[in-house]
Every structure is written in structure tokens, then in C-alpha cells.
Design a protein around this motif. Sequence first.
Motif, PDB file in Angstrom:
ATOM      1  N   GLY A  29      19.582  -1.536  -9.327  1.00  0.00           N
ATOM      2  CA  GLY A  29      19.800  -2.435  -8.502  1.00  0.00           C
ATOM      3  C   GLY A  29      20.768  -3.688  -9.195  1.00  0.00           C
ATOM      4  O   GLY A  29      21.047  -3.700 -10.450  1.00  0.00           O
ATOM      5  N   SER A  30      21.021  -4.827  -8.563  1.00  0.00           N
ATOM      6  CA  SER A  30      22.060  -5.936  -9.231  1.00  0.00           C
ATOM      7  C   SER A  30      21.446  -6.488 -10.228  1.00  0.00           C
ATOM      8  O   SER A  30      22.086  -6.996 -11.223  1.00  0.00           O
ATOM      9  CB  SER A  30      22.645  -6.552  -7.952  1.00  0.00           C
ATOM     10  OG  SER A  30      21.425  -7.431  -7.176  1.00  0.00           O
ATOM     11  N   THR A  31      20.074  -6.639 -10.244  1.00  0.00           N
ATOM     12  CA  THR A  31      19.248  -7.549 -11.233  1.00  0.00           C
ATOM     13  C   THR A  31      19.244  -6.664 -12.448  1.00  0.00           C
ATOM     14  O   THR A  31      19.492  -7.133 -13.496  1.00  0.00           O
ATOM     15  CB  THR A  31      18.115  -8.089 -10.715  1.00  0.00           C
ATOM     16  OG1 THR A  31      17.988  -8.610  -9.280  1.00  0.00           O
ATOM     17  CG2 THR A  31      17.340  -8.959 -11.632  1.00  0.00           C
ATOM     18  N   VAL A  32      18.893  -5.480 -12.104  1.00  0.00           N
ATOM     19  CA  VAL A  32      18.807  -4.326 -13.370  1.00  0.00           C
ATOM     20  C   VAL A  32      20.288  -4.375 -14.042  1.00  0.00           C
ATOM     21  O   VAL A  32      20.354  -4.197 -15.103  1.00  0.00           O
ATOM     22  CB  VAL A  32      18.400  -2.872 -13.013  1.00  0.00           C
ATOM     23  CG1 VAL A  32      18.413  -1.899 -14.066  1.00  0.00           C
ATOM     24  CG2 VAL A  32      16.845  -3.221 -12.581  1.00  0.00           C
ATOM     25  N   ALA A  83      12.908  -5.883  -7.534  1.00  0.00           N
ATOM     26  CA  ALA A  83      12.190  -5.905  -6.267  1.00  0.00           C
ATOM     27  C   ALA A  83      12.803  -6.306  -5.166  1.00  0.00           C
ATOM     28  O   ALA A  83      13.539  -7.465  -5.212  1.00  0.00           O
ATOM     29  CB  ALA A  83      10.586  -6.642  -6.451  1.00  0.00           C
ATOM     30  N   ASP A  84      12.480  -6.076  -4.012  1.00  0.00           N
ATOM     31  CA  ASP A  84      12.991  -6.779  -2.669  1.00  0.00           C
ATOM     32  C   ASP A  84      12.174  -7.876  -2.429  1.00  0.00           C
ATOM     33  O   ASP A  84      12.591  -8.942  -1.833  1.00  0.00           O
ATOM     34  CB  ASP A  84      13.140  -5.603  -1.443  1.00  0.00           C
ATOM     35  CG  ASP A  84      14.146  -4.556  -1.897  1.00  0.00           C
ATOM     36  OD1 ASP A  84      15.223  -4.892  -2.277  1.00  0.00           O
ATOM     37  OD2 ASP A  84      13.763  -3.420  -2.094  1.00  0.00           O
ATOM     38  N   GLU A  85      10.649  -7.612  -2.455  1.00  0.00           N
ATOM     39  CA  GLU A  85       9.907  -8.602  -2.448  1.00  0.00           C
ATOM     40  C   GLU A  85       8.641  -8.218  -3.550  1.00  0.00           C
ATOM     41  O   GLU A  85       8.321  -7.244  -3.702  1.00  0.00           O
ATOM     42  CB  GLU A  85       9.196  -8.472  -0.923  1.00  0.00           C
ATOM     43  CG  GLU A  85       9.910  -9.137   0.094  1.00  0.00           C
ATOM     44  CD  GLU A  85       9.228  -9.080   1.577  1.00  0.00           C
ATOM     45  OE1 GLU A  85       9.523  -9.501   2.548  1.00  0.00           O
ATOM     46  OE2 GLU A  85       7.814  -8.333   1.755  1.00  0.00           O
ATOM     47  N   ILE A  93       7.691  -4.688  -2.579  1.00  0.00           N
ATOM     48  CA  ILE A  93       8.383  -3.498  -1.609  1.00  0.00           C
ATOM     49  C   ILE A  93       9.768  -3.352  -2.498  1.00  0.00           C
ATOM     50  O   ILE A  93      10.131  -4.491  -3.314  1.00  0.00           O
ATOM     51  CB  ILE A  93       9.015  -4.298  -0.434  1.00  0.00           C
ATOM     52  CG1 ILE A  93       7.643  -4.430   0.556  1.00  0.00           C
ATOM     53  CG2 ILE A  93       9.971  -3.650   0.364  1.00  0.00           C
ATOM     54  CD1 ILE A  93       7.942  -4.618   1.895  1.00  0.00           C
ATOM     55  N   LYS A  94      10.018  -2.157  -2.519  1.00  0.00           N
ATOM     56  CA  LYS A  94      11.248  -1.649  -3.438  1.00  0.00           C
ATOM     57  C   LYS A  94      11.825  -0.574  -2.332  1.00  0.00           C
ATOM     58  O   LYS A  94      11.511  -0.188  -1.746  1.00  0.00           O
ATOM     59  CB  LYS A  94      10.793  -1.113  -4.755  1.00  0.00           C
ATOM     60  CG  LYS A  94      10.419  -2.094  -5.645  1.00  0.00           C
ATOM     61  CD  LYS A  94      10.184  -1.708  -7.119  1.00  0.00           C
ATOM     62  CE  LYS A  94      11.295  -0.837  -7.430  1.00  0.00           C
ATOM     63  NZ  LYS A  94      12.526  -1.475  -7.634  1.00  0.00           N
ATOM     64  N   GLY A  95      13.188  -0.546  -2.773  1.00  0.00           N
ATOM     65  CA  GLY A  95      14.002   0.540  -2.305  1.00  0.00           C
ATOM     66  C   GLY A  95      15.279   0.073  -1.490  1.00  0.00           C
ATOM     67  O   GLY A  95      15.919   0.789  -0.637  1.00  0.00           O
ATOM     68  N   GLY A  96      15.454  -0.959  -1.607  1.00  0.00           N
ATOM     69  CA  GLY A  96      16.665  -1.540  -0.767  1.00  0.00           C
ATOM     70  C   GLY A  96      17.762  -0.842  -1.416  1.00  0.00           C
ATOM     71  O   GLY A  96      18.804  -0.890  -0.587  1.00  0.00           O
ATOM     72  N   SER A 120      13.566 -16.216  -4.686  1.00  0.00           N
ATOM     73  CA  SER A 120      13.770 -15.805  -3.485  1.00  0.00           C
ATOM     74  C   SER A 120      12.783 -14.534  -2.966  1.00  0.00           C
ATOM     75  O   SER A 120      12.328 -14.289  -1.710  1.00  0.00           O
ATOM     76  CB  SER A 120      15.093 -15.373  -2.793  1.00  0.00           C
ATOM     77  OG  SER A 120      15.454 -14.274  -3.259  1.00  0.00           O
ATOM     78  N   LYS A 121      12.422 -13.677  -3.883  1.00  0.00           N
ATOM     79  CA  LYS A 121      11.819 -12.343  -3.697  1.00  0.00           C
ATOM     80  C   LYS A 121      10.164 -12.713  -3.564  1.00  0.00           C
ATOM     81  O   LYS A 121       9.478 -11.737  -3.210  1.00  0.00           O
ATOM     82  CB  LYS A 121      12.213 -11.337  -4.934  1.00  0.00           C
ATOM     83  CG  LYS A 121      13.672 -11.263  -5.217  1.00  0.00           C
ATOM     84  CD  LYS A 121      14.259 -10.381  -3.978  1.00  0.00           C
ATOM     85  CE  LYS A 121      15.622 -10.080  -4.219  1.00  0.00           C
ATOM     86  NZ  LYS A 121      15.967  -8.995  -5.227  1.00  0.00           N
ATOM     87  N   LEU A 122       9.743 -13.959  -4.040  1.00  0.00           N
ATOM     88  CA  LEU A 122       8.274 -13.984  -4.216  1.00  0.00           C
ATOM     89  C   LEU A 122       7.766 -14.577  -2.793  1.00  0.00           C
ATOM     90  O   LEU A 122       8.233 -15.272  -2.179  1.00  0.00           O
ATOM     91  CB  LEU A 122       7.979 -15.142  -5.087  1.00  0.00           C
ATOM     92  CG  LEU A 122       6.571 -15.434  -5.433  1.00  0.00           C
ATOM     93  CD1 LEU A 122       5.792 -14.335  -6.179  1.00  0.00           C
ATOM     94  CD2 LEU A 122       6.337 -16.594  -6.181  1.00  0.00           C
TER      95      LEU A 122
HETATM   96  O1  LIG Z   1      14.208  -1.456  -5.232  1.00  0.00           O
HETATM   97  C1  LIG Z   1      15.461  -1.544  -5.708  1.00  0.00           C
HETATM   98  C2  LIG Z   1      16.483  -0.291  -5.640  1.00  0.00           C
HETATM   99  O2  LIG Z   1      16.001   0.570  -4.844  1.00  0.00           O
HETATM  100  C3  LIG Z   1      15.918  -2.640  -6.442  1.00  0.00           C
HETATM  101  O3  LIG Z   1      14.879  -2.948  -7.348  1.00  0.00           O
HETATM  102  C4  LIG Z   1      15.662  -3.767  -5.157  1.00  0.00           C
HETATM  103  O4  LIG Z   1      16.465  -3.333  -4.145  1.00  0.00           O
HETATM  104  C5  LIG Z   1      16.355  -5.014  -5.741  1.00  0.00           C
HETATM  105  O5  LIG Z   1      17.648  -4.949  -5.773  1.00  0.00           O
HETATM  106  P1  LIG Z   1      18.470  -6.400  -6.242  1.00  0.00           P
HETATM  107  O6  LIG Z   1      18.190  -6.598  -7.926  1.00  0.00           O
HETATM  108  O7  LIG Z   1      19.684  -5.930  -6.049  1.00  0.00           O
HETATM  109  O8  LIG Z   1      18.194  -7.403  -5.350  1.00  0.00           O
END
Ligand SMILES: O=C(CO)[C@H](O)[C@H](O)COP(=O)(O)O
Length: 220
Positions: A29-32, A83-85, A93-96, A120-122
Amino acid sequence: MTQDELKTLVGQAALHYVEAGSIVGVGTGSTVDKFIDALAASGIKVAGAVSSSVRSTERMKGLGIPVLDAAEVQGLGVYIDGADEIDHGGHMIKGGGAALTREKIVADLAERFICIADESKLVQALGKFPLPVEVIPMAAAQIARRFAAMGGVATLRAGVVTDNGCHILDVTGLQITEPRAFEANVNQWPGVVTVGVFARNRANVCLLGTSEGVKTLTFD
Ligand SMILES: O=C(CO)[C@H](O)[C@H](O)COP(=O)(O)O
């Protein structure tokens, strides 16, 4: 601070959990991406990384970080992912980014899951973000009907084929107040590859990027 700056902040903060000479699990993801960039710039020499996606593999290889196959390692000290949330119990929740199956596999190898996320994810309860579910294509319609029976609306993510050759359903309208039971239930439906609730493999630590700096939440 912008959301992008908060992501940079937590990406850098995650370096604190990376030991020189270790093998680190790396999410997607963008944070990673910010974490990968920070690791490459840090001078910390890891023995290698186990990656959860083609995207992260390519980024790490491009920056000179050795990438190892998950089958080559017995275990990992830490897995670092976004994470997404995330709720106040470390359930996520993950998988965005559609990488949830490999993310769960690599997370399961690790002793500790370090979640990096902007504030914003909390959330109080999981479910505002559409829940990603990776499915075997022939089962998608039946799985969508099962979610409908729970009050959810499942939509096929158009044009997306996962790294495993499967499809993603995004499910809205759910309030997931018992993440562990929900995950166990959905996981047993035929054709579900992975549900994007990470409860059994929840975060141990969340580095949360806020306008006041990085807050460390621990869930052990
Ligand atoms: O679960 C994921 C990818 O499958 C990501 O960790 C999640 O979507 C967060 O992404 P981002 O850091 O871009 O907000």
C-alpha cells in the motif's frame, strides 16, 4: 499535515521495529511504500524481506532490498503493514490494495504485526470501509447472496484479478462488532479465499500518524 505526510511519518517510525540482520515481513500500500523508502534510505541492512505483493516486491528490489520467498523462512519477528480500518482492539479491515491473502499469510508468519496508519483509519467499529473478500470467481454470486442475507451489499471490484488469479468482492452495509467470530464464519464459506477482517492476525502495535505526531497504540 497532509495525509501523505502522516504516512511518511509512520513509515519512518516503523524503522524502530526493524533489527539489522533480521528478515522483515512487508505489507502493501501507499503507507508501506513510505516504509520501504525509509528502510532503503536508513542504512539498516536487513537479511531480507518477505513481501506480500508483486507491488512491494518490485519496489524493494528496485531499492536494493533482498526479497525472500515465504517458503524459505521459518518465522518473522515483525510484519509491517497498513490498514484500511483499525479498531481499538487492533482488529483491522485490509485489502483495499487487493493483496489481503498474501498479507494474511505473511502476517501469520510473524510474532508481531506492526500496523502503520494515519489517524483517519482509526474507527470505533469495523465496517465503514467496504470489506474486501477475495473469492474464487465461480463462487462470487453465491457469496454475494450470503452477504445479502447478513444485510450487506457485495460488489465485484471491476477489472481486478488478484496476484492469486482470483476476484475481489467489496461489501458495504456491515457493522463488524465481533471481528473474530465474523472472520471465522466467513472463512468457512466455500469459495472464500480470504476475508479482509484481520482479527486472528490482528495488530499488536499501531503507529498512528496524527497532527500531534506518531501515537503508539499497543494491543497485547
Ligand atoms: O490492505 C492493504 C492492501 O491490500 C493496505 O494495507 C490498505 O489498503 C491500506 O493502504 P494505504 O496504506 O494505501 O492506505
